[in-house]
Design a protein around this motif. Structure first.
Motif, PDB file in Angstrom:
ATOM      1  N   VAL A  21      38.167 -39.432  24.253  1.00 54.37           N
ATOM      2  CA  VAL A  21      36.967 -39.738  23.834  1.00 54.37           C
ATOM      3  C   VAL A  21      35.972 -38.310  23.933  1.00 54.37           C
ATOM      4  N   LEU A  22      35.957 -37.832  25.028  1.00 58.23           N
ATOM      5  CA  LEU A  22      35.080 -36.768  25.343  1.00 58.23           C
ATOM      6  C   LEU A  22      35.673 -35.551  24.365  1.00 58.23           C
ATOM      7  N   ALA A  23      36.976 -35.413  24.393  1.00 57.22           N
ATOM      8  CA  ALA A  23      37.395 -34.291  23.446  1.00 57.22           C
ATOM      9  C   ALA A  23      36.988 -34.537  22.044  1.00 57.22           C
ATOM     10  N   ASP A  24      37.083 -35.877  21.391  1.00 56.72           N
ATOM     11  CA  ASP A  24      36.593 -35.997  20.040  1.00 56.72           C
ATOM     12  C   ASP A  24      35.138 -35.802  19.780  1.00 56.72           C
ATOM     13  N   ILE A  25      34.194 -36.243  20.863  1.00 55.27           N
ATOM     14  CA  ILE A  25      32.956 -35.805  20.715  1.00 55.27           C
ATOM     15  C   ILE A  25      32.687 -34.389  20.578  1.00 55.27           C
ATOM     16  N   ALA A  26      33.324 -33.604  21.604  1.00 53.23           N
ATOM     17  CA  ALA A  26      33.301 -32.102  21.410  1.00 53.23           C
ATOM     18  C   ALA A  26      33.967 -31.695  19.949  1.00 53.23           C
ATOM     19  N   GLU A  27      34.623 -32.176  19.475  1.00 53.62           N
ATOM     20  CA  GLU A  27      35.173 -31.971  18.015  1.00 53.62           C
ATOM     21  C   GLU A  27      34.267 -32.204  17.084  1.00 53.62           C
ATOM     22  N   GLN A 181      16.591 -52.891  15.671  1.00 54.11           N
ATOM     23  CA  GLN A 181      18.065 -52.947  15.505  1.00 54.11           C
ATOM     24  C   GLN A 181      18.529 -52.740  16.958  1.00 54.11           C
ATOM     25  N   LEU A 182      19.557 -53.551  16.931  1.00 53.30           N
ATOM     26  CA  LEU A 182      20.119 -53.557  18.298  1.00 53.30           C
ATOM     27  C   LEU A 182      21.762 -53.157  17.937  1.00 53.30           C
ATOM     28  N   VAL A 183      22.322 -52.186  18.815  1.00 52.65           N
ATOM     29  CA  VAL A 183      23.693 -51.374  18.347  1.00 52.65           C
ATOM     30  C   VAL A 183      24.390 -51.537  19.568  1.00 52.65           C
ATOM     31  N   ASN A 184      25.416 -52.323  19.633  1.00 52.56           N
ATOM     32  CA  ASN A 184      26.594 -52.523  20.695  1.00 52.56           C
ATOM     33  C   ASN A 184      27.607 -51.279  20.222  1.00 52.56           C
ATOM     34  N   VAL A 185      27.794 -50.291  21.375  1.00 51.52           N
ATOM     35  CA  VAL A 185      28.454 -48.858  20.761  1.00 51.52           C
ATOM     36  C   VAL A 185      29.968 -49.172  21.074  1.00 51.52           C
ATOM     37  N   GLY A 186      30.517 -50.505  21.452  1.00 51.05           N
ATOM     38  CA  GLY A 186      31.930 -50.641  21.641  1.00 51.05           C
ATOM     39  C   GLY A 186      32.292 -50.242  23.131  1.00 51.05           C
ATOM     40  N   SER A 187      33.694 -50.213  23.531  1.00 52.15           N
ATOM     41  CA  SER A 187      34.148 -49.780  24.737  1.00 52.15           C
ATOM     42  C   SER A 187      34.917 -48.609  24.627  1.00 52.15           C
ATOM     43  N   VAL A 188      34.924 -47.517  25.564  1.00 54.63           N
ATOM     44  CA  VAL A 188      35.971 -46.631  25.502  1.00 54.63           C
ATOM     45  C   VAL A 188      37.265 -47.014  26.343  1.00 54.63           C
ATOM     46  N   GLY A 189      37.157 -47.960  27.238  1.00 51.62           N
ATOM     47  CA  GLY A 189      38.369 -48.244  28.037  1.00 51.62           C
ATOM     48  C   GLY A 189      38.936 -49.584  27.922  1.00 51.62           C
ATOM     49  N   GLN A 190      38.281 -50.361  27.519  1.00 47.32           N
ATOM     50  CA  GLN A 190      38.726 -51.731  27.475  1.00 47.32           C
ATOM     51  C   GLN A 190      38.184 -52.369  26.125  1.00 47.32           C
ATOM     52  N   ASP A 195      41.445 -53.796  18.124  1.00 45.84           N
ATOM     53  CA  ASP A 195      41.700 -52.565  17.940  1.00 45.84           C
ATOM     54  C   ASP A 195      41.866 -51.647  19.300  1.00 45.84           C
ATOM     55  N   GLU A 196      42.957 -51.314  19.723  1.00 46.29           N
ATOM     56  CA  GLU A 196      43.525 -50.773  20.953  1.00 46.29           C
ATOM     57  C   GLU A 196      42.770 -49.531  21.148  1.00 46.29           C
ATOM     58  N   ASN A 197      42.278 -48.548  20.101  1.00 41.53           N
ATOM     59  CA  ASN A 197      41.984 -47.454  20.207  1.00 41.53           C
ATOM     60  C   ASN A 197      40.742 -47.352  20.937  1.00 41.53           C
ATOM     61  N   ALA A 198      40.632 -46.369  21.714  1.00 38.90           N
ATOM     62  CA  ALA A 198      39.135 -46.306  22.245  1.00 38.90           C
ATOM     63  C   ALA A 198      37.920 -45.985  21.328  1.00 38.90           C
ATOM     64  N   CYS A 199      36.757 -46.632  21.609  1.00 34.90           N
ATOM     65  CA  CYS A 199      35.650 -46.879  20.810  1.00 34.90           C
ATOM     66  C   CYS A 199      34.290 -46.207  21.314  1.00 34.90           C
ATOM     67  N   TYR A 200      33.601 -45.215  20.642  1.00 37.20           N
ATOM     68  CA  TYR A 200      32.395 -45.091  20.891  1.00 37.20           C
ATOM     69  C   TYR A 200      31.539 -44.593  19.611  1.00 37.20           C
ATOM     70  N   LEU A 201      30.123 -44.327  19.859  1.00 35.98           N
ATOM     71  CA  LEU A 201      29.209 -44.295  18.784  1.00 35.98           C
ATOM     72  C   LEU A 201      28.486 -42.809  18.821  1.00 35.98           C
ATOM     73  N   TRP A 211      27.325 -44.171  13.729  1.00 35.43           N
ATOM     74  CA  TRP A 211      28.802 -43.985  13.281  1.00 35.43           C
ATOM     75  C   TRP A 211      29.645 -44.197  14.375  1.00 35.43           C
ATOM     76  N   TRP A 212      30.478 -45.394  14.374  1.00 34.15           N
ATOM     77  CA  TRP A 212      31.390 -45.873  15.562  1.00 34.15           C
ATOM     78  C   TRP A 212      32.704 -44.784  15.104  1.00 34.15           C
ATOM     79  N   ARG A 213      33.120 -44.378  16.025  1.00 33.73           N
ATOM     80  CA  ARG A 213      34.708 -43.719  16.060  1.00 33.73           C
ATOM     81  C   ARG A 213      35.835 -44.329  16.934  1.00 33.73           C
ATOM     82  N   ARG A 214      36.815 -44.301  16.459  1.00 30.04           N
ATOM     83  CA  ARG A 214      38.015 -45.007  17.215  1.00 30.04           C
ATOM     84  C   ARG A 214      38.946 -43.734  17.452  1.00 30.04           C
TER      85      ARG A 214
END
Length: 243
Positions: A21-27, A181-190, A195-201, A211-214
């Motif tokens: 996830v940190l690598a994707d954020i940097a990208e 507005q209330l936004v749940n950003v999803g889970s990185v590690g669980q 969807d088994e892919n890590a999630c962040y926003l 923007w949610w990213r998997r």
């Protein structure tokens, strides 16, 4: 216009997921990151995840798992043997310094545009879930900014004050700063939304959207870390299914 901000949450000792996830954020060219808690718990590399956040200076709020292992809050009689064992192992796996860092994390974060909390602004230390319109309505009574970002349920979600149900979301949703507005950003590690892919926003003020990213990550490596720690195998198995 302020820069974009990446929100991560519920890392749960999953270092391969955090690294991906940190690598994707940097990208994506995003440099500001906020973590909404539960850095530890379930996963086999809690100390390593704590160290990554500390070394990078990532602003972090406290989650219930962080509090359980750092503050010594009694788990209660209804927790179950596997959860109690997991928290005990996690506490022992962390150094005194790592536990102290978790202990000193704030419960909430305030920003001109938004608030942030692990669970809900209605009694943040009560660790209640926002799963229904009624839960969201109770939360909105305590929200003072147009946006609030949360984690805790491991399920990406979008709620708007005054609406009677959760919005059906895609990966990109527009925001309206005239509304709460209330936004749940999803889970990185669980992840637990199937969807088994890590999630962040990523919150993008200029585009007025979230923007949610998997992100795919090395699930087998995360599973090995759990198994090598001697933690219950179900914590490893569920990673394959995002459940």
């Amino acid at each position: 216009m302020p820069d974009s901000i990446a929100f991560i949450s519920d890392i749960h000792g999953n270092l391969p997921a955090l690294s991906a996830v940190l690598a994707d954020i940097a990208e994506q060219g995003v440099t500001q990151i906020i973590c909404l808690g539960d850095v530890v718990g379930y996963g086999g590399q809690p100390g390593e995840c704590v160290d990554v956040l500390r070394e990078r200076g990532i602003v972090t709020v406290k989650g219930n798992h962080d509090s359980m292992v750092a503050d010594g809050i009694p788990a209660g009689d209804d927790v179950g043997i596997t959860m109690a064992m997991m928290w005990d192992w996690t506490e022992q796996a962390l150094t005194t310094d790592q536990r102290q860092w978790l202990r000193e994390l704030p419960m909430t974060l305030e920003h001109p545009d938004f608030q942030a909390v692990h669970a809900t602004l209605k009694n943040p230390a009560g660790w209640g879930y926002v799963l229904t319109a009624s839960h969201a309505s109770a939360h909105f009574m305590h929200q003072q900014r147009p946006l609030c970002f949360i984690g805790h349920s491991h399920w990406p979600a979008f709620w708007v004050a005054g609406e009677t149900d959760e919005r059906s979301i895609t990966s990109l949703e527009s925001i309206d700063m005239a509304l709460k507005q209330l936004v749940n950003v999803g889970s990185v590690g669980q992840p637990r939304d199937g969807d088994e892919n890590a999630c962040y926003l990523i919150y993008r003020p200029e585009q007025k959207d979230v923007w949610w990213r998997r992100v795919p990550y090395d699930i087998a490596a995360a599973q090995r870390a759990i198994e090598e720690a001697g933690l219950p195998i179900k914590f490893a198995d569920r990673l394959r299914f995002g459940k």
